[in-house]
Scaffold this motif. Structure first.
Motif, PDB file in Angstrom:
ATOM      1  N   VAL A   1       0.860  -1.185   0.000  1.00 26.14           N
ATOM      2  CA  VAL A   1       0.000   0.000   0.000  1.00 26.14           C
ATOM      3  C   VAL A   1       0.896   1.234   0.000  1.00 26.14           C
ATOM      4  CG1 VAL A   1      -1.776   1.260   1.266  1.00 26.14           C
ATOM      5  CG2 VAL A   1      -1.814  -1.232   1.233  1.00 26.14           C
ATOM      6  N   SER A   2       0.715   2.072  -1.017  1.00 24.01           N
ATOM      7  CA  SER A   2       1.546   3.271  -1.152  1.00 24.01           C
ATOM      8  C   SER A   2       1.106   4.362  -0.179  1.00 24.01           C
ATOM      9  CB  SER A   2       1.469   3.813  -2.581  1.00 24.01           C
ATOM     10  OG  SER A   2       0.201   4.415  -2.802  1.00 24.01           O
ATOM     11  N   GLU A   3       1.961   5.342  -0.025  1.00 24.41           N
ATOM     12  CA  GLU A   3       1.667   6.497   0.824  1.00 24.41           C
ATOM     13  C   GLU A   3       0.398   7.213   0.343  1.00 24.41           C
ATOM     14  OE1 GLU A   3       4.034  10.545   1.737  1.00 24.41           O
ATOM     15  OE2 GLU A   3       5.230   8.710   1.972  1.00 24.41           O
ATOM     16  N   ARG A   4       0.257   7.360  -0.976  1.00 21.13           N
ATOM     17  CA  ARG A   4      -0.919   8.039  -1.535  1.00 21.13           C
ATOM     18  C   ARG A   4      -2.192   7.238  -1.264  1.00 21.13           C
ATOM     19  NH1 ARG A   4      -4.012  12.154  -2.376  1.00 21.13           N
ATOM     20  NH2 ARG A   4      -5.336  11.927  -4.188  1.00 21.13           N
ATOM     21  N   VAL A   5      -2.150   5.933  -1.433  1.00 19.55           N
ATOM     22  CA  VAL A   5      -3.324   5.100  -1.164  1.00 19.55           C
ATOM     23  C   VAL A   5      -3.691   5.185   0.313  1.00 19.55           C
ATOM     24  CG1 VAL A   5      -4.194   2.716  -1.128  1.00 19.55           C
ATOM     25  CG2 VAL A   5      -2.941   3.567  -3.118  1.00 19.55           C
ATOM     26  N   THR A   6      -2.711   5.165   1.179  1.00 17.81           N
ATOM     27  CA  THR A   6      -2.957   5.307   2.611  1.00 17.81           C
ATOM     28  C   THR A   6      -3.634   6.649   2.902  1.00 17.81           C
ATOM     29  OG1 THR A   6      -1.092   3.891   3.159  1.00 17.81           O
ATOM     30  CG2 THR A   6      -1.852   5.381   4.888  1.00 17.81           C
ATOM     31  N   GLU A   7      -3.153   7.715   2.268  1.00 19.98           N
ATOM     32  CA  GLU A   7      -3.743   9.040   2.458  1.00 19.98           C
ATOM     33  C   GLU A   7      -5.198   9.069   1.999  1.00 19.98           C
ATOM     34  OE1 GLU A   7      -3.246  13.617   0.791  1.00 19.98           O
ATOM     35  OE2 GLU A   7      -1.885  12.061   0.069  1.00 19.98           O
ATOM     36  N   VAL A   8      -5.485   8.505   0.848  1.00 21.37           N
ATOM     37  CA  VAL A   8      -6.852   8.494   0.315  1.00 21.37           C
ATOM     38  C   VAL A   8      -7.767   7.687   1.228  1.00 21.37           C
ATOM     39  CG1 VAL A   8      -8.298   7.670  -1.586  1.00 21.37           C
ATOM     40  CG2 VAL A   8      -6.190   8.927  -2.073  1.00 21.37           C
ATOM     41  N   ARG A   9      -7.314   6.530   1.674  1.00 14.71           N
ATOM     42  CA  ARG A   9      -8.136   5.682   2.548  1.00 14.71           C
ATOM     43  C   ARG A   9      -8.399   6.326   3.901  1.00 14.71           C
ATOM     44  NH1 ARG A   9      -5.497  -0.299   1.448  1.00 14.71           N
ATOM     45  NH2 ARG A   9      -6.344  -0.544  -0.666  1.00 14.71           N
ATOM     46  N   ALA A  10      -7.478   7.164   4.354  1.00 16.28           N
ATOM     47  CA  ALA A  10      -7.615   7.800   5.666  1.00 16.28           C
ATOM     48  C   ALA A  10      -8.438   9.095   5.626  1.00 16.28           C
ATOM     49  CB  ALA A  10      -6.233   8.092   6.242  1.00 16.28           C
ATOM     50  N   ALA A  11      -8.714   9.597   4.450  1.00 13.27           N
ATOM     51  CA  ALA A  11      -9.423  10.876   4.325  1.00 13.27           C
ATOM     52  C   ALA A  11     -10.844  10.759   4.866  1.00 13.27           C
ATOM     53  CB  ALA A  11      -9.448  11.329   2.871  1.00 13.27           C
ATOM     54  N   SER A  12     -11.220  11.718   5.671  1.00 13.05           N
ATOM     55  CA  SER A  12     -12.560  11.765   6.253  1.00 13.05           C
ATOM     56  C   SER A  12     -13.566  12.252   5.213  1.00 13.05           C
ATOM     57  CB  SER A  12     -12.564  12.726   7.445  1.00 13.05           C
ATOM     58  OG  SER A  12     -13.883  12.982   7.878  1.00 13.05           O
ATOM     59  N   ILE A  13     -14.780  11.736   5.316  1.00 13.19           N
ATOM     60  CA  ILE A  13     -15.853  12.198   4.438  1.00 13.19           C
ATOM     61  C   ILE A  13     -16.720  13.247   5.126  1.00 13.19           C
ATOM     62  CG2 ILE A  13     -15.899  10.037   3.150  1.00 13.19           C
ATOM     63  CD1 ILE A  13     -18.568   9.403   4.673  1.00 13.19           C
ATOM     64  N   ASP A  14     -16.429  13.559   6.367  1.00 10.37           N
ATOM     65  CA  ASP A  14     -17.304  14.428   7.160  1.00 10.37           C
ATOM     66  C   ASP A  14     -17.572  15.776   6.503  1.00 10.37           C
ATOM     67  OD1 ASP A  14     -17.125  12.283   8.866  1.00 10.37           O
ATOM     68  OD2 ASP A  14     -16.481  13.446  10.602  1.00 10.37           O
ATOM     69  N   ASP A  15     -16.541  16.454   6.013  1.00 10.19           N
ATOM     70  CA  ASP A  15     -16.740  17.778   5.398  1.00 10.19           C
ATOM     71  C   ASP A  15     -17.592  17.690   4.135  1.00 10.19           C
ATOM     72  OD1 ASP A  15     -15.260  18.937   7.420  1.00 10.19           O
ATOM     73  OD2 ASP A  15     -13.437  19.144   6.221  1.00 10.19           O
ATOM     74  N   ALA A  16     -17.355  16.669   3.319  1.00  8.77           N
ATOM     75  CA  ALA A  16     -18.142  16.507   2.090  1.00  8.77           C
ATOM     76  C   ALA A  16     -19.597  16.174   2.422  1.00  8.77           C
ATOM     77  CB  ALA A  16     -17.531  15.431   1.205  1.00  8.77           C
ATOM     78  N   VAL A  17     -19.827  15.360   3.442  1.00  3.89           N
ATOM     79  CA  VAL A  17     -21.193  15.036   3.866  1.00  3.89           C
ATOM     80  C   VAL A  17     -21.870  16.284   4.426  1.00  3.89           C
ATOM     81  CG1 VAL A  17     -22.572  13.706   5.529  1.00  3.89           C
ATOM     82  CG2 VAL A  17     -20.758  12.575   4.221  1.00  3.89           C
ATOM     83  N   ALA A  18     -21.150  17.049   5.241  1.00  5.00           N
ATOM     84  CA  ALA A  18     -21.716  18.282   5.796  1.00  5.00           C
ATOM     85  C   ALA A  18     -22.124  19.246   4.688  1.00  5.00           C
ATOM     86  CB  ALA A  18     -20.708  18.944   6.746  1.00  5.00           C
ATOM     87  N   ALA A  19     -21.278  19.365   3.672  1.00  6.76           N
ATOM     88  CA  ALA A  19     -21.602  20.253   2.546  1.00  6.76           C
ATOM     89  C   ALA A  19     -22.841  19.754   1.810  1.00  6.76           C
ATOM     90  CB  ALA A  19     -20.416  20.348   1.589  1.00  6.76           C
ATOM     91  N   ALA A  20     -22.948  18.465   1.612  1.00  4.38           N
ATOM     92  CA  ALA A  20     -24.108  17.898   0.919  1.00  4.38           C
ATOM     93  C   ALA A  20     -25.384  18.078   1.732  1.00  4.38           C
ATOM     94  CB  ALA A  20     -23.875  16.424   0.610  1.00  4.38           C
ATOM     95  N   LEU A  21     -25.262  17.972   3.047  1.00  3.52           N
ATOM     96  CA  LEU A  21     -26.416  18.153   3.919  1.00  3.52           C
ATOM     97  C   LEU A  21     -26.772  19.627   4.102  1.00  3.52           C
ATOM     98  CD1 LEU A  21     -25.589  15.597   6.778  1.00  3.52           C
ATOM     99  CD2 LEU A  21     -27.310  15.344   4.969  1.00  3.52           C
ATOM    100  N   GLY A  22     -25.809  20.490   3.826  1.00  4.13           N
ATOM    101  CA  GLY A  22     -26.040  21.920   4.035  1.00  4.13           C
ATOM    102  C   GLY A  22     -26.025  22.314   5.501  1.00  4.13           C
ATOM    103  N   THR A  23     -25.261  21.566   6.291  1.00  2.52           N
ATOM    104  CA  THR A  23     -25.176  21.851   7.721  1.00  2.52           C
ATOM    105  C   THR A  23     -23.806  21.435   8.237  1.00  2.52           C
ATOM    106  OG1 THR A  23     -26.155  21.469   9.907  1.00  2.52           O
ATOM    107  CG2 THR A  23     -26.110  19.607   8.415  1.00  2.52           C
TER     108      THR A  23
END
Length: 148
Positions: A98-120
């Motif tokens: 597993v490369s450093e980039r793959v590790t970074e992508v897998r560790a990225a949180s979805i919270d900000d993107a979900v918050a933006a989609a929810l509008g809150t």
């Protein structure tokens, strides 16, 4: 929920996923995140595959698949090797490490993107939605694609 609503939900979830992908430091890319994810998903399901086979299974243009493979190779997510049966052909498989980039992508949180989609930015609403998505993922994502 009907089939149309499910399809539209799926498209919305794809867009949220694309927004959640870390892109800092990777520069301008000729392929979309969506194309790269489709290709890497196909490679994971079909190790030792060729660009032509990916094109046939996904319906993506050959140029897009080739660009996605190059991007994935540069990120250390896949490796390519010459087909011993046809030296003009490259075979593609997931990288064993597993490369450093793959590790970074897998560790990225979805919270900000979900918050933006929810509008809150309400942490409870975001947390409940993320928990629901995690439950769906555990039930619906094939084991071969599940997060390690």
């Amino acid at each position: 929920m009907n089939g149309v609503e499910l399809f539209l939900l799926g498209r919305t979830l794809m867009k949220i996923g694309e927004e959640a992908m870390p892109t800092e430091g990777i520069g301008e890319q000729s392929t979309s995140v969506r194309t790269v994810l489709i290709v890497v998903s196909d490679v994971r399901g079909h190790p030792g595959t060729s660009v032509g086979e990916i094109v046939s299974r996904t319906g993506l243009p050959q140029s897009a698949v080739s660009a996605a493979v190059a991007r994935l190779r540069a990120a250390g997510a896949v490796e390519t090797m010459t087909d011993p049966a046809d030296r003009r052909r490259l075979l593609i498989r997931e990288a064993p490490q597993v490369s450093e980039r793959v590790t970074e992508v897998r560790a990225a949180s979805i919270d900000d993107a979900v918050a933006a989609a929810l509008g809150t930015d309400d942490p409870q609403a975001v947390g409940e939605t993320v928990a629901a998505l995690e439950a769906l993922a555990r039930r619906l994502i094939p084991k071969t694609l599940a997060r390690d």
